[in-house]
Design a protein around this motif. Structure first.
Motif, PDB file in Angstrom:
ATOM      1  N   TYR A   1       0.991  -1.243   0.172  1.00 34.27           N
ATOM      2  CA  TYR A   1      -0.024  -0.070   0.098  1.00 34.27           C
ATOM      3  C   TYR A   1       0.924   1.324  -0.087  1.00 34.27           C
ATOM      4  O   TYR A   1       0.448   2.192   0.342  1.00 34.27           O
ATOM      5  CB  TYR A   1      -0.838   0.184   1.139  1.00 34.27           C
TER       6      TYR A   1
ATOM      7  N   VAL B   1      -8.946   2.241   1.340  1.00 30.65           N
ATOM      8  CA  VAL B   1      -8.925   0.862   1.828  1.00 30.65           C
ATOM      9  C   VAL B   1     -10.384   0.032   2.161  1.00 30.65           C
ATOM     10  O   VAL B   1     -10.885   0.742   2.950  1.00 30.65           O
ATOM     11  CB  VAL B   1      -7.846   0.754   2.885  1.00 30.65           C
ATOM     12  N   THR B   2     -10.608  -0.894   1.347  1.00 31.26           N
ATOM     13  CA  THR B   2     -11.850  -1.590   1.663  1.00 31.26           C
ATOM     14  C   THR B   2     -12.076  -2.350   3.183  1.00 31.26           C
ATOM     15  O   THR B   2     -11.044  -2.631   3.608  1.00 31.26           O
ATOM     16  CB  THR B   2     -12.203  -2.598   0.307  1.00 31.26           C
TER      17      THR B   2
ATOM     18  N   GLU C   1     -10.080  -5.645   3.030  1.00 32.19           N
ATOM     19  CA  GLU C   1      -8.814  -5.181   3.333  1.00 32.19           C
ATOM     20  C   GLU C   1      -8.425  -4.972   4.798  1.00 32.19           C
ATOM     21  O   GLU C   1      -7.321  -5.194   5.282  1.00 32.19           O
ATOM     22  CB  GLU C   1      -8.141  -4.205   2.126  1.00 32.19           C
ATOM     23  N   ARG C   2      -9.080  -4.077   5.115  1.00 26.81           N
ATOM     24  CA  ARG C   2      -8.845  -3.548   6.673  1.00 26.81           C
ATOM     25  C   ARG C   2      -9.052  -4.913   7.462  1.00 26.81           C
ATOM     26  O   ARG C   2      -8.229  -5.026   8.565  1.00 26.81           O
ATOM     27  CB  ARG C   2     -10.183  -2.638   7.242  1.00 26.81           C
TER      28      ARG C   2
END
Length: 378
Positions: free
Chosen positions: A337, A349-350, A353-354
């Motif tokens: 990232y 950040v989706t 993804e988190r």
């Protein structure tokens, strides 16, 4: 990030706390001579209020319904040691070097406020001298102090540029310098927080303010720059004040109480900071520069670990192997990232993804919680 948090974030924190501090009971086994701390929503019960100086083991059990924190405070609320994110129904073991003197143990149900406090007396004697006999640990402490000083020294020029951009009315330049100005702080935040009065002035969020407290520091300026699109006389004064407060931090590093156990506990505290502020997106909620802070916390934790590693490797080789693997994994994830020197804006950040970030933090945080015990093991 200030340890003071609002009620609005408690549900998120409780979940993070249960994940990070929810080691199994066998993993958090305590010795027979540990000082037991029973925390609940309304009480902070300590099994002994007087014990010898040296390496002290606190066996904490959270019997309440909320995530809690446990602090040992010296005079002026100087933080001797702390453990955040102890989830409901879980246990945590804290090892710390404590000198003779008068202290307070504080439990903070809901991880907010001044906490429920018990006075304790630490008497002379103890095993500090024996623990300090290993020259490698003494060298690790001095190397870490040098590192902390270097981080503070490197912060001042950048935060000065940040302040100058604000005073010049150059919002875009100020925005570009916001995250870089925080890196040294994030790497060594437990030392800054240990002084008690600096963190609330420089790093508190709006919902972490105590009654009557004036909001100052990075996040106050972050809101003006990124949310309000405003630079006025007040912001210019606040910029100067931030520089002044951080120079105060810079001059205090040589006086910081640093021990091998405080280094190990500090590494864990940095991962707790990631779990409660960075992964959730709460820390830099206006600028969305959370991943820069995240990386700084990880880098600082790894530095403390690497300095202690030669001693820990002899006592718990399996722990070292696990920590090496988990640090490499979380750094590889962060690298995905990063473009040049800039991390992806966290609002991009989706949620899935988190979740990956959260899992990586949990995977590192659990073995990292064992570092202090390995340092003091005989």
């Amino acid at each position: 990030m200030s340890a003071r948090r609002s009620a609005a974030t408690l549900l998120t924190l409780a979940v993070a706390g249960a994940a990070l501090a929810g080691c199994s009971k066998k993993d958090e086994a305590s010795s027979a001579d540990a000082v037991k701390v029973n925390a609940s929503d309304t009480a902070c019960e300590v099994s002994r209020t007087s014990f010898p100086a040296g390496t002290v083991e606190l066996a904490v059990e959270n019997k309440g319904s909320k995530a809690t924190e446990v602090y040992v405070y010296g005079p002026g609320d100087k933080i001797v040691t702390e453990r955040e994110n102890i989830g409901p129904g879980t246990k945590a073991t804290i090892h710390a070097e404590i000198k003779a003197g008068e202290y307070e143990i504080a439990c903070k149900p809901g991880m907010t406020g001044d906490g429920i406090r018990q006075k304790i007396t630490v008497t002379g004697g103890g095993d500090s001298a024996a623990k300090a006999a290993d020259p490698r640990l003494a060298a690790a402490v001095e190397a870490y102090r040098k590192y902390a000083q270097e981080q503070a020294d490197a912060t001042i020029p950048v935060v000065t540029q940040f302040a100058e951009a604000i005073k010049a009315g150059d919002a875009e330049k100020a925005k570009s310098l916001f995250a870089p100005s925080r890196v040294g702080w994030e790497r060594t935040e437990p030392i800054a927080e240990s002084f008690g009065d600096i963190d609330p002035k420089t790093d508190v969020r709006e919902d972490g303010l105590e009654a009557g407290q004036t909001w100052t520091g990075w996040h106050r300026l972050e809101k003006s720059l990124f949310a309000d699109n405003k630079i006025g006389d007040e912001e210019k004064k606040l910029a100067d004040q931030l520089v002044t407060d951080l120079k105060d931090w810079q001059t205090r590093v040589p006086k910081a109480e640093i021990t091998p156990t405080s280094m190990a506990n500090g590494a864990k505290e940095l991962l707790d900071e990631v779990a409660t502020g960075k992964v959730t997106g709460e820390e830099d909620r206006y600028s969305h520069t959370d991943l820069s802070d995240f990386a700084g916390n990880v880098e600082g934790a790894e530095k403390a670990y690497e300095l202690l590693k030669p001693v820990v490797a002899e006592k718990d080789a399996a722990l070292v192997k696990t920590l090496d693997t988990e640090f490499a994994a979380i750094k590889a994830l962060l690298a995905k990232y990063k473009q040049g020197e800039v991390y992806t804006s966290y609002d991009k950040v989706t949620e899935p993804e988190r979740k990956v970030f959260s899992d990586a933090v949990n995977s590192l945080g659990e073995p990292l919680s064992k570092l202090a015990a390995a340092v003091v093991a005989k």
